[in-house]
Structures are given as structure tokens and as C-alpha cells.
Scaffold this motif. Structure first.
Motif, PDB file in Angstrom:
ATOM      1  N   LEU A  95       0.834  -1.202   0.000  1.00  0.00           N
ATOM      2  CA  LEU A  95       0.000   0.000   0.000  1.00  0.00           C
ATOM      3  C   LEU A  95       0.874   1.260   0.000  1.00  0.00           C
ATOM      4  O   LEU A  95       0.612   2.206  -0.756  1.00  0.00           O
ATOM      5  CB  LEU A  95      -0.919  -0.009   1.210  1.00  0.00           C
ATOM      6  CG  LEU A  95      -1.842   1.179   1.374  1.00  0.00           C
ATOM      7  CD1 LEU A  95      -2.866   1.216   0.239  1.00  0.00           C
ATOM      8  CD2 LEU A  95      -2.531   1.143   2.715  1.00  0.00           C
ATOM      9  N   ALA A  96       1.903   1.287   0.820  1.00  0.00           N
ATOM     10  CA  ALA A  96       2.812   2.439   0.869  1.00  0.00           C
ATOM     11  C   ALA A  96       3.524   2.629  -0.473  1.00  0.00           C
ATOM     12  O   ALA A  96       3.684   3.759  -0.939  1.00  0.00           O
ATOM     13  CB  ALA A  96       3.832   2.263   1.989  1.00  0.00           C
ATOM     14  N   PHE A  97       3.949   1.541  -1.101  1.00  0.00           N
ATOM     15  CA  PHE A  97       4.598   1.639  -2.400  1.00  0.00           C
ATOM     16  C   PHE A  97       3.629   2.172  -3.456  1.00  0.00           C
ATOM     17  O   PHE A  97       3.986   3.013  -4.270  1.00  0.00           O
ATOM     18  CB  PHE A  97       5.149   0.274  -2.828  1.00  0.00           C
ATOM     19  CG  PHE A  97       5.861   0.301  -4.146  1.00  0.00           C
ATOM     20  CD1 PHE A  97       7.079   0.938  -4.278  1.00  0.00           C
ATOM     21  CD2 PHE A  97       5.301  -0.296  -5.263  1.00  0.00           C
ATOM     22  CE1 PHE A  97       7.741   0.971  -5.491  1.00  0.00           C
ATOM     23  CE2 PHE A  97       5.943  -0.271  -6.482  1.00  0.00           C
ATOM     24  CZ  PHE A  97       7.169   0.366  -6.605  1.00  0.00           C
ATOM     25  N   GLY A  98       2.393   1.704  -3.432  1.00  0.00           N
ATOM     26  CA  GLY A  98       1.381   2.213  -4.366  1.00  0.00           C
ATOM     27  C   GLY A  98       1.132   3.693  -4.177  1.00  0.00           C
ATOM     28  O   GLY A  98       1.008   4.448  -5.148  1.00  0.00           O
ATOM     29  N   ILE A  99       1.053   4.127  -2.927  1.00  0.00           N
ATOM     30  CA  ILE A  99       0.864   5.560  -2.643  1.00  0.00           C
ATOM     31  C   ILE A  99       2.063   6.354  -3.141  1.00  0.00           C
ATOM     32  O   ILE A  99       1.909   7.439  -3.717  1.00  0.00           O
ATOM     33  CB  ILE A  99       0.620   5.775  -1.142  1.00  0.00           C
ATOM     34  CG1 ILE A  99      -0.759   5.220  -0.761  1.00  0.00           C
ATOM     35  CG2 ILE A  99       0.715   7.249  -0.762  1.00  0.00           C
ATOM     36  CD1 ILE A  99      -1.021   5.181   0.730  1.00  0.00           C
ATOM     37  N   VAL A 105       3.858  10.025  -9.775  1.00  0.00           N
ATOM     38  CA  VAL A 105       3.236  10.282 -11.080  1.00  0.00           C
ATOM     39  C   VAL A 105       2.504  11.620 -11.074  1.00  0.00           C
ATOM     40  O   VAL A 105       2.650  12.429 -12.006  1.00  0.00           O
ATOM     41  CB  VAL A 105       2.290   9.117 -11.466  1.00  0.00           C
ATOM     42  CG1 VAL A 105       1.415   9.490 -12.643  1.00  0.00           C
ATOM     43  CG2 VAL A 105       3.087   7.869 -11.776  1.00  0.00           C
ATOM     44  N   MET A 106       1.740  11.883 -10.031  1.00  0.00           N
ATOM     45  CA  MET A 106       1.008  13.153  -9.969  1.00  0.00           C
ATOM     46  C   MET A 106       1.959  14.338  -9.841  1.00  0.00           C
ATOM     47  O   MET A 106       1.800  15.352 -10.531  1.00  0.00           O
ATOM     48  CB  MET A 106       0.030  13.133  -8.793  1.00  0.00           C
ATOM     49  CG  MET A 106      -1.165  12.240  -9.026  1.00  0.00           C
ATOM     50  SD  MET A 106      -2.248  12.081  -7.603  1.00  0.00           S
ATOM     51  CE  MET A 106      -2.609  13.768  -7.210  1.00  0.00           C
TER      52      MET A 106
END
Length: 131
Positions: A95-99, A105-106
Motif C-alpha cells: 500500500l505504501a509503495f502504491g501511494i 506520477v502526480m
């Protein structure tokens, strides 16, 4: 029947719907329905805050951000079963890596767009070049 010391600590960090007891299906469904109820309540509250005059207007964005964070918490706990237990370490790291990836990217997109906006020729000069 009394629970032993180890049995109490084994159930200390269990997400709703992740309990392993007799009649577990009913408890899991109840956990999911509780999460669904909280999610519907938070969604309805968000729509109410955004569409009413009862809330002080400058505080509406802050209220919506707080309600969105609460909504994320409900989804993480009730549906994704993310807890602070030792067996959830990989889930929390994923989850932390996805965030991190989403933030990169943003942030990179905003940085590129700001750079392009800064280095772009004004529109009136661009139109004169085409004539």
C-alpha cells in the motif's frame, strides 16, 4: 471457558471481518455490512456538506478532505483488512509503495505541466508567427 494469555493477544489486532471463530461467515458479513454502512454514511455526509448552506463556505474543502480520509480508513480496515498486525506487513508495504508511485506520477505530471506553461510562448505571439 476462559481464554489463555496467548489467545487474547492473537485476537488483539484483527480487522473487522477477519475473525476466525465458529459462525465466522455471519461475523464476516456483519463486518462488511458495518463497513458498507460507514461508507454510505460518509458519502451521504460529503454530498450534504457540499450542497448545503449550513456549513461555513470556506470550511467546505477541509471538511471534504477530512471525510475523504475517513472514507479511505473505512475501506482499508473493513474491506482490505489492513491492520497493524505482524501478518499485514507485506500488505502495508505494498500500500505504501502504491501511494508513493501515485504521488510520484502526480507530482511529476504537475512539474512537467508547470515547466511547459512557464516555457511556452504567449498565445498572441504564437498566433502572429502563423500568419
Amino acid at each position: 471457558m476462559t481464554l489463555g494469555r496467548d489467545e487474547v493477544f492473537d485476537n488483539a489486532d484483527v480487522a473487522p471481518g477477519d475473525e476466525h471463530v465458529e459462525g465466522g461467515v455471519g461475523l464476516r458479513v456483519l463486518g462488511y455490512l458495518t463497513g458498507l454502512g460507514f461508507a454510505i454514511l460518509l458519502t451521504a455526509t460529503s454530498f450534504f456538506v457540499a450542497g448545503t448552506d449550513l456549513v461555513w463556505e470556506p470550511s467546505i474543502p477541509v471538511a471534504l478532505v477530512v471525510l475523504a480520509i475517513a472514507q479511505m480508513g473505512v475501506h482499508l480496515v473493513f474491506f482490505l483488512h489492513i491492520t497493524t498486525g505482524a501478518d499485514n506487513t507485506n500488505n502495508v508495504l505494498a500500500l505504501a509503495f502504491g501511494i508513493l508511485i501515485v504521488i510520484l506520477v502526480m507530482g511529476g505530471s504537475l512539474w512537467i505541466m508547470a515547466n511547459l506553461n512557464h516555457n511556452m510562448m504567449p498565445m498572441d505571439q504564437l498566433m502572429q508567427m502563423q500568419r
